[in-house]
Design a protein around this motif. Structure first.
Motif, mmCIF file in Angstrom:
data_model
loop_
_atom_site.group_PDB
_atom_site.id
_atom_site.type_symbol
_atom_site.label_atom_id
_atom_site.label_comp_id
_atom_site.label_asym_id
_atom_site.label_seq_id
_atom_site.Cartn_x
_atom_site.Cartn_y
_atom_site.Cartn_z
ATOM 1 N N GLN A 202 2.992 6.403 2.344
ATOM 2 C CA GLN A 202 1.862 6.822 1.523
ATOM 3 C C GLN A 202 0.549 6.335 2.113
ATOM 4 O OE1 GLN A 202 2.092 8.827 -1.096
ATOM 5 N NE2 GLN A 202 -0.106 8.799 -1.523
ATOM 6 N N LEU A 203 0.587 5.119 2.654
ATOM 7 C CA LEU A 203 -0.624 4.547 3.250
ATOM 8 C C LEU A 203 -1.068 5.340 4.471
ATOM 9 C CD1 LEU A 203 -2.686 2.171 3.320
ATOM 10 C CD2 LEU A 203 -1.077 0.987 4.826
ATOM 11 N N VAL A 204 -0.131 5.665 5.364
ATOM 12 C CA VAL A 204 -0.519 6.355 6.595
ATOM 13 C C VAL A 204 -0.953 7.793 6.317
ATOM 14 C CG1 VAL A 204 1.004 4.923 7.997
ATOM 15 C CG2 VAL A 204 1.850 7.094 7.117
ATOM 16 N N ASN A 205 -0.523 8.351 5.197
ATOM 17 C CA ASN A 205 -0.945 9.707 4.837
ATOM 18 C C ASN A 205 -2.244 9.731 4.047
ATOM 19 O OD1 ASN A 205 1.276 10.949 6.074
ATOM 20 N ND2 ASN A 205 2.533 10.763 4.236
ATOM 21 N N SER A 206 -2.766 8.560 3.732
ATOM 22 C CA SER A 206 -3.997 8.463 2.957
ATOM 23 C C SER A 206 -5.223 8.517 3.885
ATOM 24 C CB SER A 206 -4.021 7.159 2.167
ATOM 25 O OG SER A 206 -4.110 6.047 3.050
ATOM 26 N N TYR A 208 -7.159 6.077 4.452
ATOM 27 C CA TYR A 208 -7.132 4.863 5.268
ATOM 28 C C TYR A 208 -6.244 5.061 6.501
ATOM 29 C CZ TYR A 208 -6.266 0.078 6.728
ATOM 30 O OH TYR A 208 -6.158 -1.067 7.485
ATOM 31 N N GLY A 209 -5.115 5.739 6.324
ATOM 32 C CA GLY A 209 -4.229 5.991 7.458
ATOM 33 C C GLY A 209 -4.893 6.839 8.518
ATOM 34 N N ARG A 210 -5.658 7.835 8.098
ATOM 35 C CA ARG A 210 -6.374 8.673 9.066
ATOM 36 C C ARG A 210 -7.458 7.868 9.774
ATOM 37 N NH1 ARG A 210 -5.572 12.253 4.724
ATOM 38 N NH2 ARG A 210 -7.665 11.887 3.885
ATOM 39 N N LEU A 211 -8.092 6.971 9.034
ATOM 40 C CA LEU A 211 -9.103 6.107 9.642
ATOM 41 C C LEU A 211 -8.464 5.170 10.663
ATOM 42 C CD1 LEU A 211 -12.009 5.041 9.773
ATOM 43 C CD2 LEU A 211 -11.472 3.557 7.829
ATOM 44 N N LEU A 212 -7.282 4.674 10.359
ATOM 45 C CA LEU A 212 -6.580 3.781 11.282
ATOM 46 C C LEU A 212 -6.266 4.503 12.589
ATOM 47 C CD1 LEU A 212 -5.137 1.085 11.832
ATOM 48 C CD2 LEU A 212 -3.112 2.039 10.700
ATOM 49 N N VAL A 213 -5.803 5.751 12.503
ATOM 50 C CA VAL A 213 -5.524 6.530 13.705
ATOM 51 C C VAL A 213 -6.808 6.798 14.475
ATOM 52 C CG1 VAL A 213 -4.681 8.760 14.557
ATOM 53 C CG2 VAL A 213 -3.460 7.579 12.729
ATOM 54 N N ALA A 214 -7.891 7.041 13.762
ATOM 55 C CA ALA A 214 -9.183 7.265 14.421
ATOM 56 C C ALA A 214 -9.633 6.022 15.182
ATOM 57 C CB ALA A 214 -10.240 7.660 13.382
ATOM 58 N N VAL A 215 -9.393 4.852 14.601
ATOM 59 C CA VAL A 215 -9.721 3.600 15.286
ATOM 60 C C VAL A 215 -8.874 3.447 16.542
ATOM 61 C CG1 VAL A 215 -9.623 1.085 15.102
ATOM 62 C CG2 VAL A 215 -10.540 2.428 13.215
ATOM 63 N N ARG A 216 -7.619 3.809 16.430
ATOM 64 C CA ARG A 216 -6.725 3.729 17.590
ATOM 65 C C ARG A 216 -7.194 4.634 18.722
ATOM 66 N NH1 ARG A 216 -1.215 6.724 16.768
ATOM 67 N NH2 ARG A 216 -2.663 8.432 17.138
ATOM 68 N N ASP A 217 -7.618 5.846 18.379
ATOM 69 C CA ASP A 217 -7.953 6.837 19.403
ATOM 70 C C ASP A 217 -9.388 6.748 19.896
ATOM 71 O OD1 ASP A 217 -5.385 7.750 19.147
ATOM 72 O OD2 ASP A 217 -5.905 9.376 17.765
ATOM 73 N N GLY A 218 -10.278 6.194 19.075
ATOM 74 C CA GLY A 218 -11.690 6.119 19.494
ATOM 75 C C GLY A 218 -12.434 5.075 18.697
#
Length: 340
Positions: A202-206, A208-218
């Protein structure tokens, strides 16, 4: 929605109903141990797979949770005013102040989760604010694991030294040697893993999860947009540490021991390898990898006592060669090929 949740529901039924009925107590205990590792792997999948933080010291947080639970169990067995057996053997005459609060089971369980999370927050605040990332962060966490082992081994009278803490007989009034208790522990571990998996998904689909992936990629782009990447990464790192601590607390009554050998550099690397084998980009892959590698380690060591480490390494190389994205990635590729 029903189709998407069907695999999880099927696995949950197998884990909670079928496995306790079909497996003998010894094998069920082994499966419970693998599921404890799977909880740690789930946290690694969140931090590494989704957040890009390769943590090579997750064994530290696992160990802190394990020692917290073990300290309570030893104090409970010693009784009011008593000393744990290893302290008696080491010549300790008075209970160390550090141990006293762990006589309370609520405090011990809370510290098993909050202690590792607090350490991760401290480490993350110091490291991520300085924009340490990539291999530098991985090496730092690995050094933390090595330092923790040296610290624990050197404090014989406080931690049990190399032998660690063992000989646990009761948990909340239940005999740990009884098959029904071990079956109950298995169900608790499986249930905790299931709840954490759903919560993490649920967290990674929220948002916040999208923001975390954005931090990882850029990370620099996210900072330019007004977000704080250091805070995002620190929170994720703390969540993964808390999961590892909880897994350690569950591991102790299931396996009956916690020692420095279970939380050093090598165990931490094995957990990362397990996540890579399962597929670090999927939470289910992290869980699957931990169970597969745990089972492979047991099967290989039983059948090939002299060369099982080579077979385990060969399994890792084989999976990474044929499926760089892990078992889950390979399954997805085969499914897509069948539908085209």
């Amino acid at each position: 929605m029903i189709k998407r949740n069907l695999p999880f529901a099927t696995i949950a039924v197998i884990a909670l109903i079928v496995a306790p009925l079909l497996l003998e107590p010894f094998r069920l205990g082994l499966l419970a141990k693998y599921l404890c590792y799977a909880i740690v792997a789930l946290g690694i999948g969140l931090a590494w797979g989704r957040g890009g933080m390769l943590t090579l010291g997750q064994g530290v947080f696992f160990g802190l949770g394990g020692y917290s639970m073990a300290m309570y169990l030893k104090l409970h067995e010693a009784g009011p005013g008593g000393l744990p057996d290893f302290m008696v053997w080491s010549g300790v005459e008075e209970l160390p102040a550090l141990w006293a609060p762990f006589a309370n089971p609520v405090f011990a369980v809370a510290m098993a989760v909050l202690g590792p999370a607090a350490l991760a927050v401290l480490l993350g605040t110091l490291v991520f604010r300085q924009r340490v990332r990539g291999a530098y962060f991985a090496i730092l966490t690995q050094a933390l694991a090595a330092a923790m082992v040296i610290l624990l081994v050197g404090q014989q009278g406080l931690t049990g030294g190399t032998n660690g803490l063992t000989n646990f007989f009761e948990l909340f009034g239940q005999d740990l040697a009884d098959d029904s208790t071990q079956r109950g522990l298995y169900l608790v571990v499986a249930g905790v893993l299931g709840v954490l998996y759903l919560a993490t998904r649920q967290l990674v689909n929220s948002r916040y999860g999208r923001l975390l992936v954005a931090v990882r990629d850029g990370e620099d782009r996210v900072r330019f947009l007004g977000y704080d990447p250091a805070l995002v990464k620190t929170v994720t790192f703390a969540l993964s540490a808390g999961m590892a601590g909880l897994a350690g607390a569950l591991f102790v009554p299931v396996v009956g021991i916690i020692s420095p050998a279970l939380l050093g550099v090598v165990p931490s690397l094995e957990l990362v390898v397990a996540v890579a084998v399962g597929g670090r980009h999927a939470l289910a892959g992290a869980v699957l990898g931990a169970v597969v590698m745990g089972y492979a380690k047991t099967a290989f060591s039983e059948q090939f006592a002299d060369g099982w480490l080579y077979l385990q390494g060969a399994l890792f190389i084989l999976v990474m060669t044929l499926a760089p994205r892990g078992i889950v990635g390979l399954a997805g590729r085969l499914r897509r090929a069948r539908t085209t």
